[in-house]
Design a protein around this motif. Sequence first.
Motif, PDB file in Angstrom:
ATOM      1  N   HIS A  93       1.051  -1.350  -0.127  1.00  0.00           N
ATOM      2  CA  HIS A  93       0.078   0.083   0.026  1.00  0.00           C
ATOM      3  C   HIS A  93       0.706   1.258   0.119  1.00  0.00           C
ATOM      4  O   HIS A  93       1.852   1.458   0.944  1.00  0.00           O
ATOM      5  CB  HIS A  93      -0.705  -0.187   1.160  1.00  0.00           C
ATOM      6  CG  HIS A  93      -1.691   1.232   1.475  1.00  0.00           C
ATOM      7  ND1 HIS A  93      -2.885   1.494   0.974  1.00  0.00           N
ATOM      8  CD2 HIS A  93      -1.184   2.225   2.334  1.00  0.00           C
ATOM      9  CE1 HIS A  93      -3.268   2.714   1.380  1.00  0.00           C
ATOM     10  NE2 HIS A  93      -2.364   3.119   2.361  1.00  0.00           N
ATOM     11  N   SER A  94       0.672   2.008  -0.912  1.00  0.00           N
ATOM     12  CA  SER A  94       1.560   3.301  -0.772  1.00  0.00           C
ATOM     13  C   SER A  94       0.663   4.338  -0.174  1.00  0.00           C
ATOM     14  O   SER A  94      -0.539   4.503  -0.599  1.00  0.00           O
ATOM     15  CB  SER A  94       2.271   3.590  -2.368  1.00  0.00           C
ATOM     16  OG  SER A  94       1.154   3.570  -3.356  1.00  0.00           O
ATOM     17  N   SER A  96      -1.261   7.666   0.797  1.00  0.00           N
ATOM     18  CA  SER A  96      -2.059   8.675  -0.221  1.00  0.00           C
ATOM     19  C   SER A  96      -1.402  10.220  -0.108  1.00  0.00           C
ATOM     20  O   SER A  96      -0.533  10.276   0.716  1.00  0.00           O
ATOM     21  CB  SER A  96      -3.349   8.342  -0.087  1.00  0.00           C
ATOM     22  OG  SER A  96      -3.491   8.866   1.501  1.00  0.00           O
ATOM     23  N   LEU A  97      -1.777  10.984  -0.855  1.00  0.00           N
ATOM     24  CA  LEU A  97      -1.649  12.338  -0.728  1.00  0.00           C
ATOM     25  C   LEU A  97      -1.850  12.819   0.918  1.00  0.00           C
ATOM     26  O   LEU A  97      -1.079  13.392   1.325  1.00  0.00           O
ATOM     27  CB  LEU A  97      -2.225  13.257  -1.632  1.00  0.00           C
ATOM     28  CG  LEU A  97      -2.010  14.720  -1.525  1.00  0.00           C
ATOM     29  CD1 LEU A  97      -0.616  15.080  -1.885  1.00  0.00           C
ATOM     30  CD2 LEU A  97      -2.967  15.494  -2.515  1.00  0.00           C
ATOM     31  N   ARG A  98      -3.006  12.254   1.361  1.00  0.00           N
ATOM     32  CA  ARG A  98      -3.418  12.665   2.606  1.00  0.00           C
ATOM     33  C   ARG A  98      -2.416  12.130   3.658  1.00  0.00           C
ATOM     34  O   ARG A  98      -2.088  12.950   4.759  1.00  0.00           O
ATOM     35  CB  ARG A  98      -4.767  12.015   3.017  1.00  0.00           C
ATOM     36  CG  ARG A  98      -5.107  12.394   4.322  1.00  0.00           C
ATOM     37  CD  ARG A  98      -5.868  11.382   4.912  1.00  0.00           C
ATOM     38  NE  ARG A  98      -5.565   9.774   4.799  1.00  0.00           N
ATOM     39  CZ  ARG A  98      -6.157   8.853   5.295  1.00  0.00           C
ATOM     40  NH1 ARG A  98      -7.561   9.061   5.649  1.00  0.00           N
ATOM     41  NH2 ARG A  98      -5.697   7.811   5.324  1.00  0.00           N
ATOM     42  N   ASP A  99      -1.983  10.849   3.642  1.00  0.00           N
ATOM     43  CA  ASP A  99      -1.336  10.373   4.396  1.00  0.00           C
ATOM     44  C   ASP A  99       0.209  11.142   4.336  1.00  0.00           C
ATOM     45  O   ASP A  99       0.869  11.258   5.473  1.00  0.00           O
ATOM     46  CB  ASP A  99      -0.865   8.849   4.154  1.00  0.00           C
ATOM     47  CG  ASP A  99      -2.007   8.114   4.292  1.00  0.00           C
ATOM     48  OD1 ASP A  99      -3.166   8.538   4.907  1.00  0.00           O
ATOM     49  OD2 ASP A  99      -2.042   6.764   4.005  1.00  0.00           O
ATOM     50  N   ASN A 217       2.769   6.300   8.564  1.00  0.00           N
ATOM     51  CA  ASN A 217       2.127   6.191   7.152  1.00  0.00           C
ATOM     52  C   ASN A 217       2.820   5.242   6.171  1.00  0.00           C
ATOM     53  O   ASN A 217       2.643   5.760   5.330  1.00  0.00           O
ATOM     54  CB  ASN A 217       1.883   7.593   7.016  1.00  0.00           C
ATOM     55  CG  ASN A 217       0.840   8.255   7.862  1.00  0.00           C
ATOM     56  OD1 ASN A 217      -0.225   7.876   7.514  1.00  0.00           O
ATOM     57  ND2 ASN A 217       1.199   9.229   8.582  1.00  0.00           N
ATOM     58  N   LYS A 349      -7.766  10.229  10.570  1.00  0.00           N
ATOM     59  CA  LYS A 349      -8.063   9.742   9.243  1.00  0.00           C
ATOM     60  C   LYS A 349      -9.547   9.428   9.259  1.00  0.00           C
ATOM     61  O   LYS A 349      -9.946   8.841  10.228  1.00  0.00           O
ATOM     62  CB  LYS A 349      -7.255   8.330   8.766  1.00  0.00           C
ATOM     63  CG  LYS A 349      -5.908   8.765   8.594  1.00  0.00           C
ATOM     64  CD  LYS A 349      -4.893   7.474   8.563  1.00  0.00           C
ATOM     65  CE  LYS A 349      -3.441   8.033   8.297  1.00  0.00           C
ATOM     66  NZ  LYS A 349      -2.466   6.819   8.227  1.00  0.00           N
TER      67      LYS A 349
END
Lengths: 415, 418
Positions: A93-94, A96-99, A217, A349
């Motif tokens: 899982h890469s 996300s922009l939010r993370d 993250n 989140k």
Amino acid sequence: MKMQENNISANGFEQCIKCTVCTVYCPVVPVNPLYPGPKQAGPDGERLRLKKGVFFDESLKYCLNCKRCEVACPSGVRIGDIIQSARIKYSRHSPSLRDMILASTDLVGSTATIAAPIVNSVVRLKPVKAVMDGVMKIDKHRTFPEYASRTFESWYRKHARASQDGYRNHLSYFHGCYVNYNFPKLGIDFVKVMNALGYGVHLLGGEKCCGVALISNGMINSAKKNAAHNVGLFKESVENRKYPVVATSSTCTFTVRDEYPHLLGVDNSSVRDNIFLATRFIYGLIDEGKVKLVFRKDYGRKIAYHTPCHLEKLGWGIFSTSLMKMIPGVTFSMLDSNCCGIAGTYGFKKENYQVSQAIGKPLFDQICSIAPDVVVTDCETCKWQIEMSTPFKVMHPVSILAEALDLEATAAANR
Amino acid sequence: MKFDTIIIGGGLSGLVCGISLQKKGKRTLIISSGQSALHFSSGSFDFLDRMPDGTPVENPIEAVSKLPAGHPYSVIGRENVAAYAGNTKRFFEECGVTLSGDPDRNRFRITPAGVFKRTWMSIGDFALADSDREKIGERILIVNILGFLDFNTAFIAEGLENLGSQCRCTAVKIDELEHLRKNPSEMRATNIARVLDRQEVTDKFIAEVKAALKDEDTIVLPAVFGLKNKSVTDSIKSSLGDRKVVFIATMPPSVPGIRTQLQLRSVYEHSGGEYLIGDTVDKAVVSKNSVMSIGTVNFGDMSLEADSYVLASGSFFSKGLVALPDRIFEPVFGLDVDCPAERKDWYSTQLFDRQEYVSFGVRTDAGLHPFKSGEPVMNLYAAGSVLSGCNSLYEGCGAGVSIFSAMRVADLISNKEE
């Protein structure tokens, strides 16, 4: 026989006797059915993952990394480390922009501080919250911690640096992102208290974020870079200048002492014993008779103390509580051991919001039933969570000391 | 950091000792390296179920005088053991843990395998039988939770039917527990109990039991209720009021055991005691038969000092004793351990035989001071299963030794200082 003795891994996973005690103390298990629990996610799953990485399960992301499982384990298994290491090793899982935004406390902090008044008011606007909630998946119930308009470092350079060499003893202060960008007052309180105790406070000269949010993250390479950089600064301080390193955040302290070697493989063994949490350091000075504290006579506060999970793991909660109990005029209540639920960026989140609040509920209820003047804790994210979830103000033990000490008399006693 | 007494070990013995000392106004610290063996407790306390030669014991207080000299009860002294046994119920009651049973009489509990086993006192949830022939009911409904493997209803039914009862078994499905079944190794007593602690889930369970009930006069349930919320247990008894409700212990982990641990710890901390969990004593300075200071992993170079120290670190499970292929040692102070030199004498290859290693531990003098290099350490006391001289598994004396030796040590420490 020899095989038995030599077959012990660093995280002790084969010491697990499947007793399930860890699961009893996991705060996530009772509120999130999607999380398989520390025994299954940790040593049980590890046995399979060692065979084949395909057995890795993305639900390990629900682990808060609070380490309560490790504190409870009677067999010395580093369950939390096993889970986090598995995420590092196997997760595809890469972030996300939010993370990435939540994790990049340094970058976001330094940008936001420049435009603090605008940023603070914009992130409070309902339409902005709705966009953050809908597009970014940052829960709308959360209020972003305010950014200060001037960083702690710039305050320090202007108001403190010049006088620090004049003290008899010295230390380096790892202020962390929170003090620098969000809450310089805690750093200022720390400088005041340590100066009164006869210690000059110095900056490390370019510290980076401890990396805890990067780790959770999944931004491991950035975390490793920060860790290597910081350990370099710690070595410079401890080995060359002979200054111990002191931090006010329990999570920063835990990360640089234990997560660096255990999760990131960054060796800190030559400096680890000289990295302290502020309350541990101050209590140590009192215990050795090196400093004297003179308290104000008119001080009075009803305090309820919350032990952050990572402080519980450090085993140093007793130093913060002992310091608070020392203050005349303090009525002290100890809150039950219970995770507040925020776990750094986890609670921000959207998908974790409900779980986060359910975990913290017993704590919030207890605080409300005690109704203290102030809740005290050593962790900044616990502070956000408790202030958002109860009507009570939260302070750091060092800020309590700064209020309760007669700073001039203390300075005179330690000259 | 300085205390009156530092107790190493935070299980049954350490907590009883700590609470007793706090009551006497001492400032104490407990250091515990992880959660204790109470998490695996049967929910009953054994005092002395049988003599070392295997003779069953009916009145344990009387039987104490016939034990060999090295037995912990002999070291504590018969009079003292009788006094502590008489005091146990009240001590736990004051801590919020209700016990049933009598000090001078053994009774019987029903095991998760459905057989009657001698015991002394039981935590409130469990009914004790006066004899191993006693019928607990005429017609019995045994209710399990669907998918829960640590409560074997068929074994229990067989055991109860052997005594003349009529049994019917059923399992009820509770939606809130279904997610646990994804992984059978997570369908455990404590995980179930955490969900059932929510009153609305227990209410659903009660409704299911009522629906399954026919003409039975007695209902047998697994002890998976009231981990942190004791009131759900009471709600079951009151809602099924006219029928007799009997809880039977599950396989470990133990819900009543964990509740007891949490309760004792809370009482200890509220009385002002300090409890360090997840820390291990890794340094001990002993000089001239006296402990000068100790250190822990988390305390680093800061030492811990006290007038007296108590070793209540448990046996092999809690690492109070450590076994290597060639030796057995006590890791904190390096005390003298009673055990044969030859490994072959440590155990029997027959699993269900009496296993000698259970009786290994530290030897003490009459004041419960353990020995180091042949000399007693005068400000150190040993309590609980780290003591040598009894086979707690074979004799059924584990809880009694833990509780009475802890009370004795607390008395010795406070009498010495007066």
